[in-house]
Design a protein around this motif. Structure first.
Motif, short mmCIF file in Angstrom:
data_model
loop_
_atom_site.label_atom_id
_atom_site.label_comp_id
_atom_site.label_asym_id
_atom_site.label_seq_id
_atom_site.Cartn_x
_atom_site.Cartn_y
_atom_site.Cartn_z
N ARG A 200 -4.20 12.87 42.53
CA ARG A 200 -4.12 11.41 42.38
C ARG A 200 -2.80 10.85 42.88
O ARG A 200 -2.68 9.63 43.10
CB ARG A 200 -4.35 11.02 40.92
N ARG A 201 -1.80 11.70 43.06
CA ARG A 201 -0.50 11.22 43.55
C ARG A 201 -0.38 11.31 45.08
O ARG A 201 0.64 10.92 45.65
CB ARG A 201 0.64 11.99 42.89
N ASP A 202 -1.40 11.83 45.72
CA ASP A 202 -1.42 11.87 47.18
C ASP A 202 -1.50 10.43 47.70
O ASP A 202 -2.41 9.69 47.35
CB ASP A 202 -2.64 12.67 47.65
N PRO A 203 -0.53 9.99 48.52
CA PRO A 203 -0.59 8.61 49.03
C PRO A 203 -1.84 8.32 49.84
O PRO A 203 -2.22 7.16 50.00
CB PRO A 203 0.69 8.50 49.89
N ASP A 204 -2.50 9.36 50.31
CA ASP A 204 -3.75 9.20 51.06
C ASP A 204 -4.95 9.62 50.22
O ASP A 204 -5.95 10.11 50.75
CB ASP A 204 -3.69 10.02 52.35
N MET A 205 -4.86 9.43 48.91
CA MET A 205 -5.92 9.90 48.01
C MET A 205 -7.29 9.37 48.40
O MET A 205 -8.27 10.11 48.46
CB MET A 205 -5.60 9.47 46.57
N TYR A 206 -7.39 8.07 48.69
CA TYR A 206 -8.70 7.50 49.00
C TYR A 206 -9.24 8.03 50.33
O TYR A 206 -10.46 8.23 50.48
CB TYR A 206 -8.62 5.98 49.01
N ALA A 207 -8.34 8.32 51.28
CA ALA A 207 -8.78 8.92 52.53
C ALA A 207 -9.30 10.33 52.28
O ALA A 207 -10.31 10.75 52.89
CB ALA A 207 -7.63 8.95 53.53
N ARG A 208 -8.66 11.06 51.38
CA ARG A 208 -9.13 12.41 51.04
C ARG A 208 -10.51 12.35 50.41
O ARG A 208 -11.38 13.18 50.69
CB ARG A 208 -8.15 13.08 50.08
N ILE A 209 -10.72 11.38 49.55
CA ILE A 209 -12.04 11.24 48.91
C ILE A 209 -13.09 10.92 49.96
O ILE A 209 -14.20 11.48 49.94
CB ILE A 209 -12.00 10.15 47.83
N ARG A 210 -12.77 10.02 50.90
CA ARG A 210 -13.75 9.67 51.94
C ARG A 210 -14.08 10.87 52.82
O ARG A 210 -15.21 10.99 53.31
CB ARG A 210 -13.22 8.51 52.78
N GLU A 211 -13.11 11.77 53.02
CA GLU A 211 -13.39 12.98 53.78
C GLU A 211 -14.43 13.85 53.07
O GLU A 211 -15.26 14.50 53.71
CB GLU A 211 -12.10 13.78 53.99
N LEU A 212 -14.36 13.86 51.73
CA LEU A 212 -15.30 14.66 50.94
C LEU A 212 -16.65 13.97 50.78
O LEU A 212 -17.66 14.64 50.49
CB LEU A 212 -14.70 14.95 49.56
N ALA A 213 -16.67 12.65 50.94
CA ALA A 213 -17.92 11.88 50.80
C ALA A 213 -18.03 10.91 51.97
O ALA A 213 -17.92 9.69 51.80
CB ALA A 213 -17.93 11.13 49.48
N PRO A 214 -18.24 11.43 53.19
CA PRO A 214 -18.24 10.56 54.37
C PRO A 214 -19.33 9.50 54.37
O PRO A 214 -19.18 8.45 55.01
CB PRO A 214 -18.42 11.55 55.53
#
Length: 352
Positions: A200-214
């Motif tokens: 959750r502290r990754d500044p690109d957290m939402y981008a990481r989530i989108r990678e897992l749920a394209p």
């Protein structure tokens, strides 16, 4: 305070919140108990706990909290010690659970008997306590609000928390794929629950989530609120549902209790007017409580379903710690520290 200095036979030991301040400033008092009102029961508490609501109340930021001083405590598990007039005496000795909103931080509590929900035999009271408000919240958001089904993709922010960890477990049981966020120290715990974990502290957290749920998420559960809520909404696939159930991002911010909630409502209303086939909802556990009979019936149904899952081992609410009522300040500080997985449970000490 030495409980032995008082006649404890007809008293309740309570933790009192006098106003916004340090957790260590919560005090204990003995309150005499009079005759029970009709329709009520005296419950001897085996476990209560610290939820996010009490953390907000301590700061004077819970939306409809009572004026100071008052006894917090959103829920509890205990045994019926005495039945009031008009209450079935067979209730005495039974383990029950109750949603209280306030008043639960006590070793004895007088409650309406009609609102008590049976706890299955053999269930640990601390585990049952961790499944009351957190379990009903997770169950209703998942099955009544978002209506998650097998094959769906679900995002749970704060997947290591009391509600979040149960959301992950219930969603996995429903056949959904889960992406959960947590701080780095809790990522392994989130994975152990069956979710794909994102820092959750990754500044690109939402981008990481989108990678897992394209293709987007079918449901997103957000307890944080604030500016990031728009990012949570953008994660949704067409037909998806955002469920907001807290404003953790504003817990320590200045200002009144109503401002963050009203701003949140306005944002959700706006999003629901957009022609984008996505829904946004705020979850209110007390919605419908103005019709007490119906509310109690649905609570018994939903909490009963949660307890059934608990009894069969389908869910395991994490208990972060068990702290005596006499150490309530330590319990609150621990719950607010951000270092634990699950719920801090308060266990009143044995009475002489």
């Amino acid at each position: 305070m030495n409980a032995g200095e008082h006649d404890t036979a007809r008293t309740a030991l309570e933790a009192v919140l006098h106003g916004p301040g340090a957790a260590e400033e919560i005090t204990l008092r003995h309150r005499p108990l009079g005759p029970l009102p009709a329709g009520s029961a005296l419950v001897r508490t085996e476990a209560t706990g610290v939820s996010f609501a009490e953390q907000q109340m301590r700061r004077g930021k819970y939306y409809d909290q009572p004026p100071f001083p008052f006894v917090p405590g959103y829920d509890l598990v205990g045994r019926v010690e005495e039945a009031g007039p008009g209450v079935d005496p067979a209730l005495v000795g039974r383990r029950v659970a109750a949603l209280t909103k306030t008043g639960g931080w006590a070793d004895r509590t007088v409650l309406p008997a009609a609102g008590l929900v049976p706890v299955p035999d053999g269930v640990d009271p601390a585990a049952a306590e961790a499944a009351v408000v957190n379990g009903v919240t997770a169950y209703r958001m998942l099955h009544r609000t978002a209506r998650v089904k097998r094959g769906d993709t679900v995002v749970v922010l704060g997947a290591n928390g009391g509600v979040g960890s149960l959301l992950v477990q219930m969603a996995r049981r429903a056949g959904a794929s889960v992406i959960g966020t947590a701080s780095a120290r809790h990522l392994d715990a989130v994975r152990a629950l069956g979710a794909r974990a994102v820092d959750r502290r990754d500044p690109d957290m939402y981008a990481r989530i989108r990678e897992l749920a394209p293709e987007g998420a079918d449901a997103v559960f957000d307890h944080v609120g604030g500016p990031g809520l728009a990012d949570s909404f953008r994660l949704l696939a067409p037909g998806g549902t955002l469920v907001s159930y807290g404003t953790a991002s504003t817990r320590d911010a200045g200002g009144g209790a109503r401002t963050p909630v009203l701003a949140l409502f306005a944002r959700l209303i706006l999003w629901n007017t957009l022609p984008n086939r996505r829904g946004a909802h705020f979850f209110d556990l007390w919605k419908g409580s103005r019709s007490p009979d119906r509310y109690r019936r649905l609570l018994a149904e939903d909490l009963g379903a949660v307890f059934a899952l608990l009894a069969e081992g389908a869910i395991a609410p994490p208990v972060a710690a068990r702290v005596p009522l006499e150490e309530i300040g330590r319990a609150v500080a621990l719950a607010e520290s951000g270092t634990v997985v699950g719920k801090v449970v308060i266990v009143p000490g044995a009475r002489d």
